[in-house]
Design a protein around this motif. Sequence first.
Motif, mmCIF file in Angstrom:
data_model
loop_
_atom_site.group_PDB
_atom_site.id
_atom_site.type_symbol
_atom_site.label_atom_id
_atom_site.label_comp_id
_atom_site.label_asym_id
_atom_site.label_seq_id
_atom_site.Cartn_x
_atom_site.Cartn_y
_atom_site.Cartn_z
ATOM 1 N N ASP A 167 5.017 30.210 74.476
ATOM 2 C CA ASP A 167 6.460 30.029 74.430
ATOM 3 C C ASP A 167 6.812 28.712 73.723
ATOM 4 O O ASP A 167 6.151 27.699 73.942
ATOM 5 C CB ASP A 167 7.035 30.021 75.846
ATOM 6 N N PRO A 168 7.842 28.698 72.907
ATOM 7 C CA PRO A 168 8.185 27.473 72.173
ATOM 8 C C PRO A 168 8.898 26.421 73.005
ATOM 9 O O PRO A 168 9.130 25.306 72.519
ATOM 10 C CB PRO A 168 9.104 27.985 71.061
ATOM 11 N N HIS B 99 0.106 22.276 71.649
ATOM 12 C CA HIS B 99 0.558 23.123 72.760
ATOM 13 C C HIS B 99 -0.143 22.648 74.033
ATOM 14 O O HIS B 99 -1.115 23.262 74.489
ATOM 15 C CB HIS B 99 0.245 24.592 72.485
ATOM 16 N N PRO B 100 0.322 21.552 74.617
ATOM 17 C CA PRO B 100 -0.355 21.015 75.802
ATOM 18 C C PRO B 100 -0.106 21.859 77.047
ATOM 19 O O PRO B 100 0.997 22.357 77.280
ATOM 20 C CB PRO B 100 0.263 19.619 75.950
ATOM 21 N N VAL B 101 -1.174 21.993 77.828
ATOM 22 C CA VAL B 101 -1.092 22.608 79.155
ATOM 23 C C VAL B 101 -1.572 21.540 80.128
ATOM 24 O O VAL B 101 -2.744 21.167 80.117
ATOM 25 C CB VAL B 101 -1.974 23.860 79.263
ATOM 26 N N SER C 26 18.674 23.312 82.821
ATOM 27 C CA SER C 26 18.807 24.129 81.620
ATOM 28 C C SER C 26 17.754 23.709 80.600
ATOM 29 O O SER C 26 17.523 22.519 80.379
ATOM 30 C CB SER C 26 20.205 23.956 81.011
ATOM 31 N N GLY C 27 17.133 24.692 79.988
ATOM 32 C CA GLY C 27 16.105 24.421 78.996
ATOM 33 C C GLY C 27 14.701 24.629 79.502
ATOM 34 O O GLY C 27 13.755 24.619 78.706
ATOM 35 N N LEU C 28 14.539 24.805 80.811
ATOM 36 C CA LEU C 28 13.224 25.085 81.383
ATOM 37 C C LEU C 28 13.109 26.560 81.738
ATOM 38 O O LEU C 28 14.096 27.208 82.090
ATOM 39 C CB LEU C 28 13.002 24.281 82.666
ATOM 40 N N LYS C 29 11.913 27.071 81.677
ATOM 41 C CA LYS C 29 11.585 28.366 82.271
ATOM 42 C C LYS C 29 10.716 28.082 83.493
ATOM 43 O O LYS C 29 9.912 27.144 83.487
ATOM 44 C CB LYS C 29 10.853 29.263 81.271
ATOM 45 N N THR C 30 10.884 28.897 84.543
ATOM 46 C CA THR C 30 10.153 28.682 85.792
ATOM 47 C C THR C 30 9.475 29.979 86.202
ATOM 48 O O THR C 30 10.141 31.017 86.329
ATOM 49 C CB THR C 30 11.088 28.197 86.908
ATOM 50 N N VAL C 31 8.168 29.912 86.412
ATOM 51 C CA VAL C 31 7.343 31.097 86.626
ATOM 52 C C VAL C 31 6.529 30.929 87.904
ATOM 53 O O VAL C 31 6.051 29.831 88.195
ATOM 54 C CB VAL C 31 6.396 31.312 85.424
ATOM 55 N N CYS D 286 9.544 22.100 72.298
ATOM 56 C CA CYS D 286 8.607 21.475 73.239
ATOM 57 C C CYS D 286 7.751 22.564 73.889
ATOM 58 O O CYS D 286 7.992 22.957 75.033
ATOM 59 C CB CYS D 286 9.380 20.689 74.303
ATOM 60 N N PRO D 287 6.751 23.072 73.164
ATOM 61 C CA PRO D 287 5.887 24.125 73.709
ATOM 62 C C PRO D 287 4.887 23.564 74.718
ATOM 63 O O PRO D 287 3.698 23.421 74.443
ATOM 64 C CB PRO D 287 5.195 24.684 72.463
#
Length: 337
Positions: free
Chosen positions: A164-165, A76-78, A141-146, A111-112
Motif C-alpha cells: 500500500d502506498p 518500504h519499511p516494515v 485521517s490518512g492511516l489504515k488500520t488492520v 509514505c508506504p
Amino acid sequence: MTRMTMIEAIRDAHDVAMERDERVVVFGEDVGYFGGVFRCTAGLQKKYGRTRCFDAPISELGIVGAAVGMASYGLHPVVEIQFADYVYPAIDQIASEAARLRYRSAGDFTCPLVIRMPTGGGIFGGQTHSQSPEAFFTHVSGLKTVMPSNPQDAKGLLLAAIEDPDPVIFLEPKRLYNGPFDGHHDQPIVPWKKHDLGEVDDGYYVTPLGKAAVRRAGEAVTILAYGTMVYVAEAAADEAGIDAEIIDLRTLLPLDLDTITESVQKTGRCLVVHEATKTGGFGAELMAQVQEHCFYHLESPVIRVTGWDTPYPHAQEWDYFPGPARVVAALHQLMED
C-alpha cells in the motif's frame, strides 16, 4: 497450502515481500539477530542481511521517525513496535508526519510504511503489555488500520499493507499468535504453545484491505467483531443457539460499510464485540454507522460488549475480556427487545 500459526504466517509474509521487492526493509527492537520477542521475524536477517533486517535502539519515536524518512524516499519499511502499549511516544510521528505526508506534499510524497504491533491481552502481560489502542489510529485521517483473526488473513493482509502506498497500522492479537484461541472458554489456552494451526496459501497472495469477511451466515442478528473476539462471537452464538451472522471486520479503516449494512438490514439486529474499553472505543463508531445507515431496519437498539472502562486490570484479566457468557446475555437481550 501449509498449516501455520499466525506467527509463522506473518514471518512468511515478510519473507515473500522481501524476496519480491528489495525496497522492503524490516527493523525494530530485537527483530534482527533475535527474530523479535514473538519470533515473527526469525531468520530474516540471516537470509537477507543486516541492511534489510536490523535492530533499532529502544526508541519508538526514533523507529517510526526513521521509517517515515525511509518511506518518503522510496523504501518500504516494515517496523515492529514490540507491544502496542509502547507506541505512545511515536504517536506524533504517526499522526503528524506519516498520516499527513501525502496531503501536505500535494501528492508529491507518499509514505508506504507498515507499523506492526502485538495488541490485546491474554498472555499474562499486565498493564503495560496488554492494551488495545486501535481506536487511537482509526481517528487519524490518512492511516489504515488492520487486525487479522487468522493466519491466512494475517499473511494476505500484511502483504497488501506492505504494497500500500500509504501508512498502515497492523495490529496482531497476541492471543491468536499460536491459535486460534478457543472462544468457548473464558480461561486461556497456553498462548505460547501451538494448539491449532490454520491453512495458509503458499507463496504470494494478497487479502484486500477494506473488505470484511462473513465468517458465519445467519438471519437473526449480526455480530460485528475483529481479532480474538471473532472466536468469542462464534462460541457465544453456539451456546445461545441463535442464528447469528458473524462479520470479521479485518480492516477497521477503511471500513467495509457495504457488508455491514447489507447484513444488518437483513437481520434487523446488531451486536458489537471488542476487547478494548467501552468509552471512545471503535465499537461506538460501528454503532453510529449502523444507526445512520440501517435505522429503519433495526428491530432493537444496537448493543456492544466490550472491556471495562478501567486501566487494564491484570488481576481480573479474564473477567475484563468479553467472554461467551457476556456475549450470550447480550444476544438474548437483543432477541427479547
